[in-house]
Scaffold this active site. Sequence first.
Site, PDB file in Angstrom:
ATOM      1  N   ARG A   4      -4.117 -17.805   1.968  1.00  0.00           N
ATOM      2  CA  ARG A   4      -4.882 -18.348   2.988  1.00  0.00           C
ATOM      3  C   ARG A   4      -6.387 -18.733   2.327  1.00  0.00           C
ATOM      4  NH1 ARG A   4      -5.111 -11.930   3.397  1.00  0.00           N
ATOM      5  NH2 ARG A   4      -5.891 -11.379   1.473  1.00  0.00           N
ATOM      6  N   MET A   8      -3.495  -3.642   8.457  1.00  0.00           N
ATOM      7  CA  MET A   8      -1.978  -3.308   8.604  1.00  0.00           C
ATOM      8  C   MET A   8      -1.128  -2.981   7.539  1.00  0.00           C
ATOM      9  SD  MET A   8      -2.012  -4.188  11.893  1.00  0.00           S
ATOM     10  CE  MET A   8      -3.103  -4.948  12.908  1.00  0.00           C
TER      11      MET A   8
HETATM   12  P1  ADP Z   1      -1.320  -7.580   3.287  1.00  0.00           P
HETATM   13  O1  ADP Z   1      -1.635  -8.045   4.630  1.00  0.00           O
HETATM   14  O2  ADP Z   1      -1.907  -6.190   3.202  1.00  0.00           O
HETATM   15  O3  ADP Z   1      -1.973  -8.335   1.954  1.00  0.00           O
HETATM   16  P2  ADP Z   1       1.363  -8.124   2.726  1.00  0.00           P
HETATM   17  O4  ADP Z   1       1.973  -8.321   4.005  1.00  0.00           O
HETATM   18  O5  ADP Z   1       0.669  -9.400   2.447  1.00  0.00           O
HETATM   19  O6  ADP Z   1       0.128  -7.232   3.156  1.00  0.00           O
HETATM   20  O7  ADP Z   1       2.006  -7.637   1.861  1.00  0.00           O
HETATM   21  C1  ADP Z   1       1.395  -7.176   0.778  1.00  0.00           C
HETATM   22  C2  ADP Z   1       2.167  -7.238  -0.441  1.00  0.00           C
HETATM   23  O8  ADP Z   1       3.672  -6.934  -0.323  1.00  0.00           O
HETATM   24  C3  ADP Z   1       2.242  -8.766  -0.768  1.00  0.00           C
HETATM   25  O9  ADP Z   1       1.175  -9.037  -1.632  1.00  0.00           O
HETATM   26  C4  ADP Z   1       3.466  -8.695  -2.058  1.00  0.00           C
HETATM   27  O10 ADP Z   1       3.272  -8.382  -3.034  1.00  0.00           O
HETATM   28  C5  ADP Z   1       4.393  -7.485  -1.412  1.00  0.00           C
HETATM   29  N1  ADP Z   1       5.341  -8.287  -0.477  1.00  0.00           N
HETATM   30  C6  ADP Z   1       5.445  -8.492   0.901  1.00  0.00           C
HETATM   31  N2  ADP Z   1       6.737  -9.228   1.231  1.00  0.00           N
HETATM   32  C7  ADP Z   1       7.219  -9.140   0.220  1.00  0.00           C
HETATM   33  C8  ADP Z   1       8.640  -9.777  -0.296  1.00  0.00           C
HETATM   34  N3  ADP Z   1       9.338 -10.387   0.896  1.00  0.00           N
HETATM   35  N4  ADP Z   1       9.076  -9.692  -1.291  1.00  0.00           N
HETATM   36  C9  ADP Z   1       8.348  -9.313  -2.517  1.00  0.00           C
HETATM   37  N5  ADP Z   1       7.062  -8.666  -2.171  1.00  0.00           N
HETATM   38  C10 ADP Z   1       6.547  -8.550  -0.887  1.00  0.00           C
HETATM   39 MG    MG Z   2      -1.126  -9.980   1.660  1.00  0.00          MG
END
Ligand code: ADP
Ligand code: MG
Length: 953
Positions: free
Chosen positions: A398, A157
């Site tokens: 996780r 995703m």
């Molecule tokens: P995945 O499921 O592919 O790991 P994530 O939703 O965890 O995707 O997002 C990937 C990365 O984006 C996170 O590890 C983080 O570093 C960055 N990220 C996501 N949300 C935030 C946020 N609110 N502030 C700063 N960085 C973010």
């Molecule tokens: Mg992530």
Amino acid sequence: MAKKLGRKSTRKTNRAAALRTVSKARTANRGPSTRSGSSRATSRDEPRTAKNAKYVYLFGRKTDGNGSMKPLLGGKGANLAEMCRIGLPVPPGFTITTEVCTYYYDNKRSSPPALRGQMEAGVASIEQQTGKKFGDLKNPLLVSVRSGARDSMPGMMDTILNLGLNDQTVEALAAKTSNPRFAWDCYRRFVQMYGDVVLGVQKAAGEDHEPFEMVIEGLKHERHHQDIEDTKLTVDDLKELVVRFKKLVKERAGKQFPDSPWDQLLGAVGAVFGSWMNDRAIVYRRKYNIPSEWGTAVNVQAMVYGNTGDESGSGVAFTRNPANGVKEFYGEFLINAQGEDVVAGVRTPEPVAQLKKEMPKAYAELERIRQTLEKHFKDMQDFEFTIEDGVVYMLQTRNGKRTAMAALKISIDMQKEKLIDWKVAIQRNPADQLEQLLAPVFDAAEVAKARAIATGLPAGPGAASGKIYLNADRAVVAEDKGEKVLLVRIETSPEDLRGMIAAEGILTARGGVSSHAALVARQMGKVCVCGAAALEVDYQARTVKVDGKTFKEGDWMSIDGTVGKVFAGQVKTAPSEIVAGLIHGDEAARKTEKFKNFQQLMKWCSDATRMYVRTNADTPEQAANAVAFGAVGIGLTRTEHMFFEGNRIDAMREMILAETVEERKAALAKLLPYQREDFAGIFRALKGYPATIRFLDPPLHEFLPHTKEQQEELGKKIGVPAARIHQRVEQLHEFNPMLGFRGCRLGIGYPEISAMQARAVFEAAAIVQKEGIKVRPEIMIPLVGFKKEFDLQIDVVHQAARDVEAEKKVKLSYMVGTMIEIPRGALTADEIAQTAEFFSFGTNDLTQTGLGMSRDDSGSFLPHYQELEIVKKNPFASIDATGVGQLVEIAVKKGRGARANLKLGICGEHGGDPSSIQFFEKVGLDYVSCSPYRVPVARLAAAQAALAAKVRD
Ligand code: ADP
Ligand code: MG
Ligand code: MG
């Protein structure tokens, strides 16, 4: 050169290509309209009115959810809530539930009307906690929009960062932070991600490069005349990039980039739900049996910024080493970067330990967080963090994926640390990975002689030697030809998956512990060394330059994934410490931690298990190995295997060619001493454990030579005209050998064969018994479908026993039972159990006959069946519990009804398969039997099944 190519193989750029490889036709039938889960979801929603449905769960100062709510909030959302509850620093936000995803697909991709209001309340809550405002021209709030399914689906995703920026808010952000470079860096990232993920501006068919990356490269060359790092781009460069990105979006997507933050947000949320049905997600779910009904949640969260300067950064870490289990803080981070950079491999991250020097305060905070996480979750955590101006924020946690070696060490260590008890420790070892621990390692003496050419990160333990290939397709072709392959890449991406599966091992020049290669290695148990920076991989020339030498495709290399070393040439392997210690009695190996941990785990398994584990073994050596691995007997000895060795095959053929009973008996008399010897050897190796011995099973023509030359040669050897051999082969020919003259049908046609086999068993028993070893033969009649078949054979066996007892003046203790492997046998089990003392389910044939599907011919249609999910798993590897399983259940019930102490086991391929073992525990079998090297896996799976059954009661 390598760098430039590397950039193009980032996760982002590969997505489009990965999408293209999945055939359109296949995905066409997988649209939401064919979903089967809709009825369930609708009925679940029914009692709720639009008013009281709660679609949005807050986390932050006020937290609605918790870690146990993964089905509703997804893994990411539930754990964000849980982290808030235990006081970890998490940027505030809210989670939109998986129910909305279900609703979305049940209602022509639209959202429930009540959602908008709840989202507005959610945003207001974030605003209140951060003091920023969404779309504000003074202090704008930016958010990330993140997907999150129940189980983590790595790379499936897409996350959007910095949402809320437009031409006005970017100026506000620049002014507020006095950092225009940062503000514009956020903006160009946002337009790029949003353009890609939401508006679908991606690499088109025939394009080699991702379009946004092309724009970046173009600008870099135009303005700087070289391939500079992203962090070196100036404010002006970034402004120009935003303009060009928007123009690109207009051209490709045919619409204006949305300026309103709320339009952006609603578009992004829709895109996350939309991505649940993208090809990559569907392929992944199919592979890991994740039902599409589960849906994904969406997390909207206040941004924290890792890209404000050198006091900021972003990283991924594990509370313990996921490759070998060592209790150390392990991970990597990038200074002045946003999260996506770490996984995308645009820049090579630094090990997290480096932070200790560069940002000691932040490091201390991370160390504290690491301890808190383990104490709370009581398992190794894989977490994502961002440091903004020296302050640490948690973005995800996780349970970490780990290799079998790490799983073993972590489970034993955590039990010692009293974080978990021994039963949990058993459950922490994935049974289907355990075999990795038995895989060979490099022979120490050979390693001393080998030439080390590079080092990298030890990402997947074990030893692998192979011919190098630089491309997944060529690796697959080479493997098909029987070559041992080592896949060497600058970095890997989902496109390389097939090649990675085909390869003995994976070697990459770039990427750290969170790189795609490391991730896949951990999951598939592949030997892997990643980030071996000394390698200069040239895809065009198909060469790897390292250590002053050039390796071409097809040259040998070896990698040690336990220590991270790369060697030139082929290095010999040696058995793993566990095999060396148990099978070869190697004292040094027995002193290693790995060996001791393994033994501890196996001991716990014995304490927890209800079913016991036997082995399928045809030789004394196999039996001895299995006993060393903890088998407590043989569940299947296939006597026919003994007829193929040396001159025995000639006597066997003579027997088959015999024209009278007398001739046949004479030939059988030649075979008897061989069989007796074999059985005696097996009885000795078993040291008193029981042995189930199956009488002759395959159709006779399998033993005869089929070419003219072979027939002539045999004729000369045994003094029979070749023509007669030819004629007999013709005569024995069958249209459906699997359903033909085989199993007990042979013993009924030629009782003297069974008589000889029974006599051989009992004579051997008499001999070994006299040596002071207990002998417990269990004679097994195959392919029984009628009670009468079994009874005719049992008489022959008892007669032989009485004869041998009288001749040798011994008392023999034995059992006679049958294999349940055709449906009629299962259905009439109550009749058969009147005389049979045990059943062993021959699930290979029971599956073939139950499904009416020949295993050997299934290759032409079964893979397609699996793709269409007609069958979820290969039924010959993992038991078809709902179909064939019923035959087992019926036979168990009817059999035990007729004979309360009927002993029940299974000796098919399924006896070593963890999910089948779960099923056998449920129906109450006494034991499973599997091949010697699967015994530890079966012991672990049986113990886990017993523990799970206790929990259910
Ligand atoms: P995945 O499921 O592919 O790991 P994530 O939703 O965890 O995707 O997002 C990937 C990365 O984006 C996170 O590890 C983080 O570093 C960055 N990220 C996501 N949300 C935030 C946020 N609110 N502030 C700063 N960085 C973010
Ligand atoms: Mg992530
Ligand atoms: Mg069979």
